[in-house]
Design an enzyme around this catalytic site. Structure first.
Site, PDB file in Angstrom:
ATOM      1  N   CYS A  96       0.832  -1.201   0.000  1.00 59.31           N
ATOM      2  CA  CYS A  96       0.000   0.000   0.000  1.00 59.31           C
ATOM      3  C   CYS A  96       0.875   1.264   0.000  1.00 59.31           C
ATOM      4  O   CYS A  96       1.475   1.592  -0.995  1.00 59.31           O
ATOM      5  CB  CYS A  96      -0.972  -0.041   1.169  1.00 59.31           C
ATOM      6  SG  CYS A  96      -2.319   1.149   1.014  1.00 59.31           S
ATOM      7  N   HIS A 218      -3.672  -5.532   0.815  1.00 60.91           N
ATOM      8  CA  HIS A 218      -3.009  -5.819   2.093  1.00 60.91           C
ATOM      9  C   HIS A 218      -3.010  -7.316   2.403  1.00 60.91           C
ATOM     10  O   HIS A 218      -3.947  -7.811   3.020  1.00 60.91           O
ATOM     11  CB  HIS A 218      -3.746  -5.100   3.221  1.00 60.91           C
ATOM     12  CG  HIS A 218      -3.518  -3.632   3.248  1.00 60.91           C
ATOM     13  ND1 HIS A 218      -2.470  -3.058   3.947  1.00 60.91           N
ATOM     14  CD2 HIS A 218      -4.204  -2.609   2.690  1.00 60.91           C
ATOM     15  CE1 HIS A 218      -2.529  -1.742   3.802  1.00 60.91           C
ATOM     16  NE2 HIS A 218      -3.565  -1.438   3.044  1.00 60.91           N
ATOM     17  N   GLU A 220      -1.324  -8.800   4.632  1.00 55.83           N
ATOM     18  CA  GLU A 220      -1.219  -9.028   6.083  1.00 55.83           C
ATOM     19  C   GLU A 220      -2.572  -8.964   6.760  1.00 55.83           C
ATOM     20  O   GLU A 220      -2.702  -9.334   7.931  1.00 55.83           O
ATOM     21  CB  GLU A 220      -0.232  -8.017   6.696  1.00 55.83           C
ATOM     22  CG  GLU A 220      -0.773  -6.622   6.968  1.00 55.83           C
ATOM     23  CD  GLU A 220      -0.920  -5.736   5.731  1.00 55.83           C
ATOM     24  OE1 GLU A 220      -0.760  -6.241   4.600  1.00 55.83           O
ATOM     25  OE2 GLU A 220      -1.213  -4.534   5.899  1.00 55.83           O
TER      26      GLU A 220
END
Lengths: 256, 971
Positions: A96, A218, A220
């Protein structure tokens, strides 16, 4: 097997560092979080790690343009360290805001001098910051280390400036790793499947070596079952789609 | 002085400009075809041409998408021109499409408003090696293409581009870098002891004291033998303000012959004390309430309002609202990490006619958009997920919107109690610098708004700087873990005067105001003391830790300054360059305020009872309710919040087959490697308060608890917050309503066994217009958190499997008073939904047991719009049809109207999806609870409702229902 060490870089406004640390820990790495000042002052050294991550956030408030101020800081104050880190075979992941930083610092796509970036990330066509889940296709021709063995991904995005803009010649040379698709995997995705209006539906790119990788979504944020927005409707899975990216990185680094 | 203009290359679409075109069309001005936005940076510096070019090329403009132009002196920037922009970016002006008329408007911040971008630009210039930049200003120029007359241009300026509170249109006379005024010290005393009645009246007015308070103050200073300084009076005014001390709630209230001594202690706090839950770790004593999470960590929760600033400057007011509440958990115990935000807004209707808008009032749509952006921009930058909230609409919120912002924090359990300092410990101010921002914000918050508020309040509003706060949070938590301070509090309303004054209440303190780091020169000592500049916290640090603390802060570029020392003399002493400017007895400051005494009355209002016949077509009514402002989808708001950051979300605000159904409560997993979760919910419905605030409060508590149960939680460990937003409580009727609501809080929480752990009130929410007072509806927000043993048991509200059974759990009464159904028909009615908490608790306990046993596939509570809306939402969220029969619905009293059964808003009811094979087990567990199987999930993509005479009342395609629900706020 050797222990893999990853460093998650933090700057003012970084805000996805904790969950990125967690994701790499789950994947088996020893993870350090380092403030950019510590790296600049050499209190911590990039050469002690095999993986470096620039996580998501709003570094310096995204003032002027997203990632721009940190990009300049990296280029001017850590540029040589980063160059050496890449030459030494290290892996770099930008998520990002990290994608925006790597591009604006000229570290990606990798073939251009920093002063003449060929691509950039600009405001979403919708004019809005949006948080939504997107379907991604993986370019099977890509040299990217992080996405080996992955065909498709379902991950969240959350950004206001994620639109990849590049001129046509640059575009054809680009190592596209991820592209937005519709639910069925078709690359004919319009808004909101492509949440920002990126040219060619590009969601992630890497350098020629495949070791420097950046993406707007994302990974994660989807490493376990209950992070899926529809997990209450689905069969239980051990890991979320994003976890493979961290596993791939750690696995590769173990071989270094 | 230099000017750098940055604009998009002409072939690229301007997203900001297109958004503005839509907004301009919304104003009814349709002649505008295009808007382009140019960012302008003014540099007060001496630079070589090379360096200046470097700044444009390598920093301010993106080489791929933007181009820049440099100017070494201010170009001619006339307000409106036709056909060309003199000195501007010719290359990208609309004039390359030739001859269309266009207008340019350049807007910049007023002097004294701190623009976060300026600081970043200065830092980035230093990184680039560009020295000698003294200051930076930013401006924005709008190129508006289309035929406009003067009034239209003025409308665009005043309604969209410029808020005079913080901005103005640049004129050729603009002074970009004015000399900062210097301040020369002069001690100011107010001749309080000698003033006549008129003079006293002025003091009373200026500082917002009551007559009793002013008498007490005079007596005190008479005893001291001298007149007060301005700083002393300011300190008293801040400390004794309604905002800081909640004097109404703590006052003596007489109602119907009875006297209530301290409403707070006799209702909200009393229930917590009586319940005596061992897991309540810190209640009503710190900046937020704290409960035990898992034996190692504690949860810390607070919700606040920022209403008046949001009315006059929605963006800045709301962003400082969220910024302020985040500092509450940060300043609770020894500091907690913010992990979730919840935001509830109340606005006027977005479609309110512009021409009917009172003077001085911003349009509800603009307030809505500004507030949303202010909260989201701040919270997203802090990296705190916004997972919960609500948006309500009522005309009476138009001039006085309500902005509730809440933050959940996580901290080690052993650090959950408020710290304690010793004499000799140092006062350390950390975070942002102090400016003239927000001076008198506290007294502003405690006053009625008027047409002139917008002018009077300019120094009360500021724009927040989230990155300063983020840096502060990052480094503070490290300092906490290293044990570098022994106490912490936030600098909020009243600034240092409240923060330091409260911290030192039991010890005493001496502060050197000249040591406070300032944004600019020219501040008088009292301004430094009461400034409400954001992003600041105060620490008490033992002397042997202070060096390590200061160097830790310096290592991450966060300001920290020792500004004083705690003493043991019980005095509040302030010095400015050695001069004593304030010397107050702590006991007088904190205990000397005379208790207020107020009259309250309560007379139940009587509304017209609806007399309309049952409509033939209930589908139309259902569509209308789904499309009402209160019920319709808030996806436009939710998507612009980051609800995934921190990676902890388990149940998100939008759920279902297409991630767009309205989830009941949010669930997060705050410790990533544990299965324990926190549920966050809220209850609010001000319409019921028009009938009876008691049942409004009861309903709000029931609603918050229902949401917890609906997602698979239990009542085992639920903590509540109260947020009262009320009108002028000096009016006995309005105060009477407050008392009734507080009493319901006590009654309900006692039976549900859900303690309150903290709360807040915002009073005097009203607007004076043409001599008429428009008070907001009595509004109580109940926010709830619940600890969940295992997040894998969570349930979402979307229908999941065809042929599953649909149950209604709970009893339906003829309770449509204040309902959405009555509202769309133009009535309020009188049969307000009541709560039987004894039955309610039994029901919720059973239902949560059923969920724990995994017998519940989907669950949704019935609130606005009753069974009808809940069913429609479950169906279109799951992408599956449903068919139900109203004759089966268990009633608490005879109801002979289908429409009343379908849309009654009786409390403590749920729609539950159960697999056929679990029918017996589910009904067994629910034994004794009023429930019925009223239908099943179908694969038809149609919602069917059969009425009392078994006639089909509704057969509505899901797509159409969803469209009605999504259309209103698809902006």
């Amino acid at each position: 097997m050797s222990q893999v060490r990853a460093v998650i870089m933090r700057a003012p406004g970084t805000n996805c560092d904790a969950e990125t640390v967690f994701a790499f820990q789950q994947a088996g790495a020893v993870v350090d979080s380092a403030h950019i000042n510590q790296l600049i002052r050499h209190e911590k050294r990039l050469s002690d790690y095999q993986i470096m991550v620039i996580p998501g956030g709003f570094t310096y408030g995204d003032d002027i343009a997203a990632g721009k101020v940190l990009a300049n800081e990296l280029r001017l104050k850590l540029g040589e360290d980063i160059l050496r880190f890449i030459e030494d075979g290290g892996l770099i992941l930008g998520i990002c805001n990290g994608f925006q930083v790597l591009v604006k610092a000229g570290i990606l796509p990798g073939s251009s001098p920093a002063s003449q970036p060929l691509i950039t990330l600009s405001s979403n066509d919708s004019g809005k910051f949006e948080c939504r889940w997107v379907h991604l296709g993986v370019n099977s021709q890509s040299p990217c280390i992080f996405t080996r063995g992955i065909n498709r991904l379902y991950l969240p995005v959350a950004h206001g400036e994620g639109k990849v803009v590049a001129d046509p010649e640059t575009l054809s040379d680009l190592n596209v790793v991820l592209y937005y698709t519709d639910e069925h995997g078709s690359s004919n995705a319009g808004y909101p499947d492509n949440p920002n209006g990126s040219v060619g539906n590009i969601a992630g790119i890497c350098d020629a070596s495949g070791r420097v990788f950046a993406l707007m979504p994302h990974p994660e944020r989807y490493i376990r079952h209950t992070q899926h927005p529809q997990w209450t409707r689905l069969k239980k899975e051990e890991y979320g789609d994003g976890f493979q990216i961290f596993q791939n990185a750690v696995k590769w680094a173990q071989g270094l | 002085m230099y000017r750098v203009e940055v604009g998009l290359k002409s072939h690229l679409p301007d997203a900001r400009g297109r958004g503005l075109v839509r907004d301009i069309h919304d104003l009814g001005i349709t002649t505008v075809s295009n808007v382009q936005v140019v960012d302008i940076y003014w540099l007060d510096a001496d630079l070589t041409p090379d360096k200046l070019a470097l700044v444009g090329r390598s920093l301010l403009a993106d080489p791929v998408t933007q181009e820049y132009q440099l100017f070494t002196s201010p170009p001619d920037i006339k307000g409106t021109s036709t056909g060309d922009i003199r000195g501007g970016l010719e290359g990208r002006s609309p004039s390359n499409k030739v001859a269309k008329p266009f207008h340019t408007i350049e807007v910049t911040y007023n002097a004294g408003v701190t623009d976060p971008v300026e600081g970043t630009v200065i830092k980035a210039l230093q990184d680039l090696g560009v020295e000698g930049v003294r200051a930076v200003k930013t401006a924005r120029r709008y190129l508006i293409e289309g035929q406009l007359d003067e009034p239209q241009l003025e409308a665009i300026c005043s309604k969209l581009l410029v808020n005079p509170i913080i901005q103005h249109v640049v004129t050729p006379e603009e002074v970009w870098f004015p000399e900062n005024p210097q301040y020369s010290f002069r001690l100011k005393r107010v001749a309080l002891l000698e003033l006549d009645d008129a003079g006293l009246g002025e003091v009373r007015q200026q500082f917002g004291f009551t007559d009793d308070e002013l008498q007490a103050i005079r007596a005190y200073f008479r005893g001291q033998g001298q007149n007060p300084t301005d700083a002393e009076l300011e300190t008293l005014a801040q400390t004794w303000s309604e905002h800081c001390v909640h004097k109404t709630f703590k006052g003596k209230i007489s109602l119907g012959g009875a006297t209530i001594n301290n409403l707070l202690k006799s209702t909200i706090m009393k229930v917590t004390e009586e319940l005596g839950k061992p897991w309540c770790l810190s209640v009503f004593e710190d900046n937020a309430g704290v409960i035990d999470f898992d034996g190692h960590c504690a949860l810390c929760f607070k919700v606040e309002t920022h209403n008046h600033p949001s009315a006059v400057e929605p963006y800045g007011g709301a962003s400082t609202g969220i910024g302020g509440v985040v500092r509450d958990p940060l300043g609770t115990g020894l500091g907690s990490k913010p992990i979730l935000n919840t935001d509830v807004f109340c606005f006027g209707p977005p479609d309110y006619p512009y021409e009917k808008l009172p003077k001085g009032v911003l349009h509800p749509r603009r307030i809505f958009k500004g507030v949303r952006a202010g909260v989201a921009d701040y919270a997203n930058r802090l990296g705190i997920p916004t997972l919960n909230g609500a948006v309500l609409f009522d005309e009476r919120y138009m001039a006085n919107p309500l902005v509730f912002c809440g933050t959940l924090g996580l901290l080690p359990k052993e650090l959950s109690r408020r710290g304690k300092q010793q004499a000799g410990d140092l006062v350390v101010l950390v975070g942002g610098r102090t400016g003239r921002d927000g001076i008198h914000g506290v007294t502003f918050a405690s006053e009625q708004l008027t047409e002139e508020s917008a002018q009077a309040s300019y120094s009360s509003v500021q724009i927040g700087n989230p990155i300063v706060e983020k840096k502060l949070i990052d480094v503070l938590l490290q300092a906490r873990d290293r044990g570098l301070y022994c106490r912490i509090t936030d600098c909020g309303g009243g600034g240092l005067s409240s923060a330091v004054g409260e911290m030192a209440a039991e010890t005493g303190v001496r502060v050197d105001l000249d040591r406070v780091p300032l944004k600019y020169t020219g501040l008088a000592y009292t301004e430094i003391w009461v400034s409400e500049s954001q992003e600041r916290m105060v620490l008490a640090t033992p002397p042997d830790c202070v060096d390590e603390l200061l160097s830790l802060f310096a290592s991450e570029d966060v300001e920290a300054a020792v500004i004083g020392e705690f003493t043991s003399d019980q005095r509040l002493q302030l010095r400015y360059h050695g001069n004593l400017v304030c010397d107050l007895d702590m006991e007088f400051l904190h205990q000397g305020r005379p208790q207020v005494e107020r009259e309250a009355v309560w007379k139940p209002p009587r509304h017209k009872e609806p007399d309309f016949a049952p409509p033939q077509d209930l589908g139309t009514a259902l569509h209308k309710i789904l499309g009402s402002w209160n019920v319709c989808s808030k996806e436009w708001v939710i998507r612009q919040y980051d609800h995934e950051v921190q990676g902890a979300s388990v149940l998100k605000p939008l759920v279902g087959r297409n991630n767009d159904g309205p989830g009941d409560a949010a669930i997060i997993r705050p410790v990533l490697d544990s299965d324990r979760g926190v549920i966050v919910a809220n209850g609010i419905n001000s319409k019921y308060g028009e009938i009876d605030p008691y049942w409004m409060a009861a309903s709000a508590i029931d609603e918050a608890l229902r949401q917890i149960i609906a997602v698979g939680g239990s009542l085992q460990r639920v903590a509540l917050l109260d947020n009262f937003s009320w009108g002028d409580v000096q009016q006995p009727e309005i105060l009477g309503a407050l008392v009734r609501a507080a009493q319901a809080c006590y009654d309900m929480a006692t039976v549900y066994e859900t303690p309150f752990i903290s709360g807040k009130d915002s009073l005097y929410n009203e607007f004076e217009y043409k001599g008429k007072i428009i008070s907001i509806p009595h509004t109580l927000l109940i926010s709830a958190i619940s600890v969940m043993e295992d997040v894998n048991r969570a349930v979402s509200m979307d229908f999941k499997v065809v042929s599953d059974l649909i149950y209604i759990v709970g009893t339906t009464q003829n309770e449509l008073g204040g309902s959405e159904y009555f509202r769309i028909s133009g009535f309020t009615g009188n049969n307000v939904p009541k709560v039987d908490p004894y039955q309610g608790k039994k029901l919720m306990d059973r239902l949560s047991l059923a969920t724990e046993r995994r017998l519940v596939r989907a669950c949704h509570d019935c609130s606005e719009g009753g069974i009808g809306v809940a069913l429609a939402e479950m169906a279109f969220a799951g992408g599956l049809g449903a068919t139900i029969s109203l004759p089966n619905v268990p009633l608490g009293e005879p109801i002979d109207r289908d429409d009343f059964i379908l849309f009654s808003e009786s409390n403590t009811r749920f729609l539950v999806e159960v697999a056929p094979e679990h029918k017996d087990e589910f009904e067994g567990i629910m034994g004794g609870i009023s429930l019925a199987n009223i239908g099943r999930v179908t694969d038809s993509e149609i919602l069917e409702v059969y009425g009392l005479d078994n006639r089909r009342l509704i057969a509505a395609p899901l797509g159409e229902l969803k469209e009605s629900w999504q259309r209103p706020i698809r902006w």
